[in-house]
Design an enzyme around this catalytic site. Structure first.
Site, short mmCIF file in Angstrom:
data_model
loop_
_atom_site.label_atom_id
_atom_site.label_comp_id
_atom_site.label_asym_id
_atom_site.label_seq_id
_atom_site.Cartn_x
_atom_site.Cartn_y
_atom_site.Cartn_z
CG HIS A 132 29.11 30.56 -22.89
ND1 HIS A 132 29.21 29.39 -22.19
CD2 HIS A 132 28.38 31.42 -22.10
CE1 HIS A 132 28.58 29.51 -21.03
NE2 HIS A 132 28.08 30.74 -20.95
N GLY A 292 20.16 21.55 -10.17
CA GLY A 292 21.39 20.78 -10.29
C GLY A 292 21.15 19.29 -10.40
P1 PAP Z 1 26.10 29.35 -17.37
O1 PAP Z 1 26.55 28.56 -18.55
O2 PAP Z 1 25.11 30.42 -17.72
O3 PAP Z 1 27.22 29.89 -16.56
P2 PAP Z 1 25.60 26.95 -15.86
O4 PAP Z 1 26.36 27.04 -14.61
O5 PAP Z 1 26.13 26.08 -16.92
O6 PAP Z 1 25.28 28.41 -16.41
O7 PAP Z 1 24.13 26.42 -15.60
C1 PAP Z 1 23.53 26.32 -14.39
C2 PAP Z 1 23.10 24.87 -14.23
O8 PAP Z 1 24.12 24.18 -13.52
C3 PAP Z 1 21.85 24.81 -13.40
O9 PAP Z 1 21.16 23.63 -13.80
P3 PAP Z 1 19.57 23.45 -13.57
O10 PAP Z 1 18.92 24.67 -14.13
O11 PAP Z 1 19.22 22.21 -14.33
O12 PAP Z 1 19.39 23.29 -12.12
C4 PAP Z 1 22.46 24.68 -12.01
O13 PAP Z 1 21.56 24.19 -11.04
C5 PAP Z 1 23.59 23.75 -12.27
N1 PAP Z 1 24.65 23.86 -11.24
C6 PAP Z 1 25.16 25.00 -10.71
N2 PAP Z 1 26.08 24.71 -9.79
C7 PAP Z 1 26.17 23.37 -9.73
C8 PAP Z 1 26.95 22.47 -8.95
N3 PAP Z 1 27.81 22.91 -8.05
N4 PAP Z 1 26.78 21.16 -9.15
C9 PAP Z 1 25.89 20.69 -10.06
N5 PAP Z 1 25.12 21.49 -10.82
C10 PAP Z 1 25.26 22.82 -10.67
#
Ligand code: PAP
Length: 325
Positions: A132, A292
């Protein structure tokens, strides 16, 4: 896991360093400290500083960079699946079916948490890391190595909404968490979020992708959603392992997209019930999978909030050919 040894005296002045850094209450359950223009939680900041001092990059490394909640979990899954596509064989249980992508592609800086100096040379090549950290704070050895850096960004409205939900699920004693969405919004707009200011983070990688296009790839979560096949192929080319025509005909690209889809990953046992400790927090894997979706912000933000975020984006990205929606 890479073998680690505690850093000896070197980090003993950490508390002293923290005491002189600017500190704010931000969109995070604990105070944020400013280092090189960006805000970090204390323990995480120590690991960022240790990474800057100790990490030696290899040209074969692959670094995935994101501002939190911009699609890190998805990008980690996709890159791991692309690099390890030989494991897609039906007779093999793919690691993504039993492990969360944060376990398979750890954050570079978290290797250095709690004063550890890991021996990362023992990791198999290509070593996959995520971060990050903003571009300007990435260890010089990464830039010198010329290894590929892939940055994924997301529109600030969905990023903020996703972050708000995520931090509400992190609990610690004596939390400094904002109590309302409005207060959290103010903090985000002022740049006080983990690895924020969000806009500066995005802009640094955008400029780097223009200056060093062979080393820095800039992706948008929304474009990845809209045209996943195109971007998965671009990713594979960028990390120098393009799909062969034969692989494309055999459906390998489609299989990787399906494996890494929100629907598939969020339905796996490991991601429904698993957890891990990252830094100070025990994080339940299901918190990485909320909706997502693109545009969920419309369910949370008022017209004034939308206008304010749009104005900040316009101001910050003025003069750059960059829009995030
Ligand atoms: P991080 O930076 O803390 O690791 P990160 O994975 O970037 O987190 O954020 C999670 C977001 O990615 C969530 O979005 P939302 O809150 O708007 O729903 C999560 O749902 C989304 N996400 C996780 N996995 C996937 C995936 N396989 N495809 C698309 N979106 C995803």
């Amino acid at each position: 896991m890479a073998a680690s040894a505690p850093i000896a005296k070197e980090e003993e002045g950490e508390e002293e360093i923290m005491s002189i850094l600017p500190r704010v209450r931000g969109l995070w359950p604990e105070h944020l400290y400013q280092h090189q223009g960006f805000w970090y939680a204390g323990k995480y900041l120590h690991s960022v500083m240790a990474t800057q001092t100790h990490f030696i990059a290899h040209s074969s490394d692959i670094l995935l960079a994101t501002n939190p909640k911009c699609g890190t979990t998805w990008l980690k899954s996709l890159i791991f699946a692309i690099c390890n596509r030989k494991l897609m064989h039906p007779s093999t249980q793919h690691p993504l079916l039993t492990l969360n992508s944060h376990q398979l592609v750890p954050f570079l800086e978290l290797h250095y948490i709690d004063n550890q100096i890991p021996n990362l040379d023992i990791l198999p090549s290509p070593r996959l890391f995520a971060t990050h950290m903003p571009y300007s704070s990435i260890p010089q050895s990464v830039l010198d190595s010329g290894c590929p850096i892939i940055y994924m960004c997301r529109n600030p409205k969905d990023t903020f909404v996703s972050m708000w939900h995520f931090v509400n699920k992190l609990s610690i004693k004596e939390s400094t968490m904002p109590s309302t969405l409005e207060e959290a919004f103010e903090m985000f707009c002022n740049g006080a979020s983990n690895a924020g200011p969000f806009w500066d983070h995005v802009l640094e990688y955008w400029r780097a992708s223009l200056d060093r296009p062979h080393c820095v790839m800039f992706l948008k979560y929304e474009e990845m959603q809209a045209e996943t096949t195109v971007h998965v192929k671009r990713l594979a080319e960028f990390i120098r392992c393009p799909f062969s025509l034969e692989e494309e005909k055999e459906g390998v690209v489609d299989e990787i997209i399906r494996l890494c889809s929100f629907e598939n990953l969020s339905s796996l046992d490991v991601n429904k019930t698993g957890d891990a400790v990252f830094g100070k927090f025990e994080v339940k894997f299901h918190t990485y999978f909320r909706k997502g979706k693109v545009g969920d912000w419309s369910n949370y933000l008022t017209p004034d909030m939308i206008e304010r975020l749009d104005r900040i984006s316009e101001h910050k990205f003025h003069g750059y050919d960059l829009t995030l929606g």
